[in-house]
Design a protein around this motif. Structure first.
Motif, PDB file in Angstrom:
ATOM      1  N   LEU A   1      28.205 -47.691  73.159  1.00  0.00           N
ATOM      2  CA  LEU A   1      28.612 -48.826  72.945  1.00  0.00           C
ATOM      3  C   LEU A   1      28.060 -49.765  73.983  1.00  0.00           C
ATOM      4  CD1 LEU A   1      30.459 -51.184  71.806  1.00  0.00           C
ATOM      5  CD2 LEU A   1      32.321 -50.334  73.542  1.00  0.00           C
ATOM      6  N   LEU A   2      27.672 -49.349  75.201  1.00  0.00           N
ATOM      7  CA  LEU A   2      27.328 -50.210  76.254  1.00  0.00           C
ATOM      8  C   LEU A   2      25.920 -50.390  75.773  1.00  0.00           C
ATOM      9  CD1 LEU A   2      27.615 -51.756  78.804  1.00  0.00           C
ATOM     10  CD2 LEU A   2      27.211 -49.903  80.290  1.00  0.00           C
ATOM     11  N   ASN A   3      24.977 -49.474  75.350  1.00  0.00           N
ATOM     12  CA  ASN A   3      23.748 -49.741  75.367  1.00  0.00           C
ATOM     13  C   ASN A   3      23.525 -50.537  73.931  1.00  0.00           C
ATOM     14  OD1 ASN A   3      22.594 -48.038  77.132  1.00  0.00           O
ATOM     15  ND2 ASN A   3      22.877 -46.045  75.967  1.00  0.00           N
ATOM     16  N   THR A   4      24.442 -50.374  72.796  1.00  0.00           N
ATOM     17  CA  THR A   4      24.527 -51.285  71.725  1.00  0.00           C
ATOM     18  C   THR A   4      24.653 -52.899  72.116  1.00  0.00           C
ATOM     19  OG1 THR A   4      25.559 -49.580  70.318  1.00  0.00           O
ATOM     20  CG2 THR A   4      25.553 -51.585  69.536  1.00  0.00           C
ATOM     21  N   LEU A   5      25.369 -53.022  73.219  1.00  0.00           N
ATOM     22  CA  LEU A   5      25.516 -54.302  73.494  1.00  0.00           C
ATOM     23  C   LEU A   5      24.230 -54.880  74.402  1.00  0.00           C
ATOM     24  CD1 LEU A   5      29.156 -54.445  74.861  1.00  0.00           C
ATOM     25  CD2 LEU A   5      28.339 -55.450  72.869  1.00  0.00           C
ATOM     26  N   ILE A   6      23.746 -54.006  75.190  1.00  0.00           N
ATOM     27  CA  ILE A   6      22.448 -54.229  75.649  1.00  0.00           C
ATOM     28  C   ILE A   6      21.257 -54.741  74.799  1.00  0.00           C
ATOM     29  CG2 ILE A   6      20.827 -53.668  77.397  1.00  0.00           C
ATOM     30  CD1 ILE A   6      23.039 -51.981  78.837  1.00  0.00           C
ATOM     31  N   ASN A   7      21.067 -53.787  73.814  1.00  0.00           N
ATOM     32  CA  ASN A   7      20.117 -53.880  72.733  1.00  0.00           C
ATOM     33  C   ASN A   7      20.415 -55.175  71.858  1.00  0.00           C
ATOM     34  OD1 ASN A   7      18.757 -51.555  73.732  1.00  0.00           O
ATOM     35  ND2 ASN A   7      19.869 -50.319  72.357  1.00  0.00           N
ATOM     36  N   GLN A   8      21.637 -55.504  71.903  1.00  0.00           N
ATOM     37  CA  GLN A   8      21.820 -56.645  70.911  1.00  0.00           C
ATOM     38  C   GLN A   8      21.533 -57.890  71.769  1.00  0.00           C
ATOM     39  OE1 GLN A   8      25.842 -56.260  69.619  1.00  0.00           O
ATOM     40  NE2 GLN A   8      25.648 -54.943  68.195  1.00  0.00           N
ATOM     41  N   LEU A  29      43.789 -59.885  73.895  1.00  0.00           N
ATOM     42  CA  LEU A  29      43.248 -60.039  75.372  1.00  0.00           C
ATOM     43  C   LEU A  29      41.998 -60.561  75.356  1.00  0.00           C
ATOM     44  CD1 LEU A  29      43.479 -59.327  78.271  1.00  0.00           C
ATOM     45  CD2 LEU A  29      42.761 -56.962  77.652  1.00  0.00           C
ATOM     46  N   GLU A  30      40.844 -59.883  74.541  1.00  0.00           N
ATOM     47  CA  GLU A  30      39.717 -60.561  74.466  1.00  0.00           C
ATOM     48  C   GLU A  30      39.401 -61.776  74.222  1.00  0.00           C
ATOM     49  OE1 GLU A  30      35.382 -59.623  72.243  1.00  0.00           O
ATOM     50  OE2 GLU A  30      37.174 -59.068  71.426  1.00  0.00           O
ATOM     51  N   ASN A  31      40.159 -62.531  73.507  1.00  0.00           N
ATOM     52  CA  ASN A  31      40.300 -63.937  73.146  1.00  0.00           C
ATOM     53  C   ASN A  31      40.685 -64.681  74.356  1.00  0.00           C
ATOM     54  OD1 ASN A  31      39.919 -66.332  71.317  1.00  0.00           O
ATOM     55  ND2 ASN A  31      42.229 -66.372  71.146  1.00  0.00           N
ATOM     56  N   GLU A  32      41.873 -64.076  75.082  1.00  0.00           N
ATOM     57  CA  GLU A  32      42.367 -64.771  76.335  1.00  0.00           C
ATOM     58  C   GLU A  32      41.269 -64.965  77.220  1.00  0.00           C
ATOM     59  OE1 GLU A  32      45.926 -64.604  79.671  1.00  0.00           O
ATOM     60  OE2 GLU A  32      45.871 -63.366  77.883  1.00  0.00           O
ATOM     61  N   ILE A  33      40.289 -63.960  77.449  1.00  0.00           N
ATOM     62  CA  ILE A  33      39.349 -63.696  78.524  1.00  0.00           C
ATOM     63  C   ILE A  33      38.059 -64.500  78.086  1.00  0.00           C
ATOM     64  CG2 ILE A  33      37.739 -62.318  79.482  1.00  0.00           C
ATOM     65  CD1 ILE A  33      39.769 -59.867  79.468  1.00  0.00           C
ATOM     66  N   HIS A  34      37.981 -64.812  77.029  1.00  0.00           N
ATOM     67  CA  HIS A  34      37.071 -65.633  76.426  1.00  0.00           C
ATOM     68  C   HIS A  34      37.260 -67.288  76.587  1.00  0.00           C
ATOM     69  CE1 HIS A  34      34.352 -63.245  73.707  1.00  0.00           C
ATOM     70  NE2 HIS A  34      34.841 -62.312  74.688  1.00  0.00           N
ATOM     71  N   ILE A  35      38.483 -67.531  76.135  1.00  0.00           N
ATOM     72  CA  ILE A  35      39.226 -68.735  76.630  1.00  0.00           C
ATOM     73  C   ILE A  35      38.821 -69.122  77.991  1.00  0.00           C
ATOM     74  CG2 ILE A  35      40.984 -70.418  76.363  1.00  0.00           C
ATOM     75  CD1 ILE A  35      41.739 -68.847  73.753  1.00  0.00           C
ATOM     76  N   ILE A  42      26.912 -67.495  78.873  1.00  0.00           N
ATOM     77  CA  ILE A  42      25.825 -67.592  78.573  1.00  0.00           C
ATOM     78  C   ILE A  42      24.867 -67.683  77.398  1.00  0.00           C
ATOM     79  CG2 ILE A  42      23.515 -66.439  79.537  1.00  0.00           C
ATOM     80  CD1 ILE A  42      25.023 -65.008  81.573  1.00  0.00           C
ATOM     81  N   ASN A  43      25.510 -66.558  76.436  1.00  0.00           N
ATOM     82  CA  ASN A  43      24.942 -66.456  75.425  1.00  0.00           C
ATOM     83  C   ASN A  43      26.218 -65.346  74.416  1.00  0.00           C
ATOM     84  OD1 ASN A  43      23.513 -66.117  72.910  1.00  0.00           O
ATOM     85  ND2 ASN A  43      21.819 -64.960  73.894  1.00  0.00           N
ATOM     86  N   GLY A  44      26.877 -65.723  73.181  1.00  0.00           N
ATOM     87  CA  GLY A  44      27.466 -65.042  72.482  1.00  0.00           C
ATOM     88  C   GLY A  44      28.543 -64.277  73.440  1.00  0.00           C
ATOM     89  N   ASP A  45      28.803 -63.071  73.731  1.00  0.00           N
ATOM     90  CA  ASP A  45      29.613 -62.410  74.434  1.00  0.00           C
ATOM     91  C   ASP A  45      29.185 -62.048  75.960  1.00  0.00           C
ATOM     92  OD1 ASP A  45      31.843 -62.235  72.765  1.00  0.00           O
ATOM     93  OD2 ASP A  45      31.260 -60.162  72.052  1.00  0.00           O
ATOM     94  N   TRP A  46      28.231 -62.871  76.161  1.00  0.00           N
ATOM     95  CA  TRP A  46      27.565 -62.710  77.664  1.00  0.00           C
ATOM     96  C   TRP A  46      27.912 -63.760  78.613  1.00  0.00           C
ATOM     97  CZ3 TRP A  46      25.970 -57.917  78.872  1.00  0.00           C
ATOM     98  CH2 TRP A  46      25.511 -56.959  77.411  1.00  0.00           C
ATOM     99  N   PHE A  47      28.445 -63.283  79.957  1.00  0.00           N
ATOM    100  CA  PHE A  47      29.121 -64.506  80.775  1.00  0.00           C
ATOM    101  C   PHE A  47      28.465 -64.275  82.092  1.00  0.00           C
ATOM    102  CE2 PHE A  47      31.980 -63.711  77.569  1.00  0.00           C
ATOM    103  CZ  PHE A  47      32.750 -64.804  77.215  1.00  0.00           C
ATOM    104  N   ASP A  48      28.282 -65.055  82.952  1.00  0.00           N
ATOM    105  CA  ASP A  48      27.538 -65.152  84.179  1.00  0.00           C
ATOM    106  C   ASP A  48      28.796 -65.100  85.100  1.00  0.00           C
ATOM    107  OD1 ASP A  48      25.997 -65.164  86.524  1.00  0.00           O
ATOM    108  OD2 ASP A  48      25.608 -67.084  86.438  1.00  0.00           O
ATOM    109  N   LEU A  49      29.447 -64.254  85.710  1.00  0.00           N
ATOM    110  CA  LEU A  49      30.589 -64.070  86.393  1.00  0.00           C
ATOM    111  C   LEU A  49      30.343 -63.802  87.744  1.00  0.00           C
ATOM    112  CD1 LEU A  49      32.726 -61.882  83.911  1.00  0.00           C
ATOM    113  CD2 LEU A  49      32.841 -64.083  83.798  1.00  0.00           C
TER     114      LEU A  49
END
Length: 75
Positions: A1-8, A29-35, A42-49
């Motif tokens: 899964l992680l490699n898939t995310l990295i490749n996307q 839960l994912e929605n709460e975190i995204h909000i 940064i882009n899509g599901d990527w965040f600078d945390l």
């Protein structure tokens, strides 16, 4: 899964997996975190945390995970 995310992602980034768990209602839960961290997106599901942001996410995860256990109890 992680490699898939990295490749996307078209971003050149280093990834460190910090946490994995089986969570009920994970889409809620994912929605709460995204909000909560929309301003860090940064882009899509990527965040600078920051490290502080990661601690806040852990708090949100634990709050979500144990809400049924503590539902109705006062702090």
């Amino acid at each position: 899964l992680l490699n898939t995310l990295i490749n996307q992602s078209n971003l050149k980034i280093n990834i460190e997996l910090l946490f994995i768990d089986d969570i009920e209602d994970c889409f809620e839960l994912e929605n709460e975190i995204h909000i909560s961290f929309e301003n860090k997106r940064i882009n899509g599901d990527w965040f600078d945390l920051t490290n502080e942001d990661v601690l806040k996410i852990i708090y949100i995860i634990n709050k979500h995970k144990y809400k049924k256990l503590y539902n109705g109890r006062k702090k």
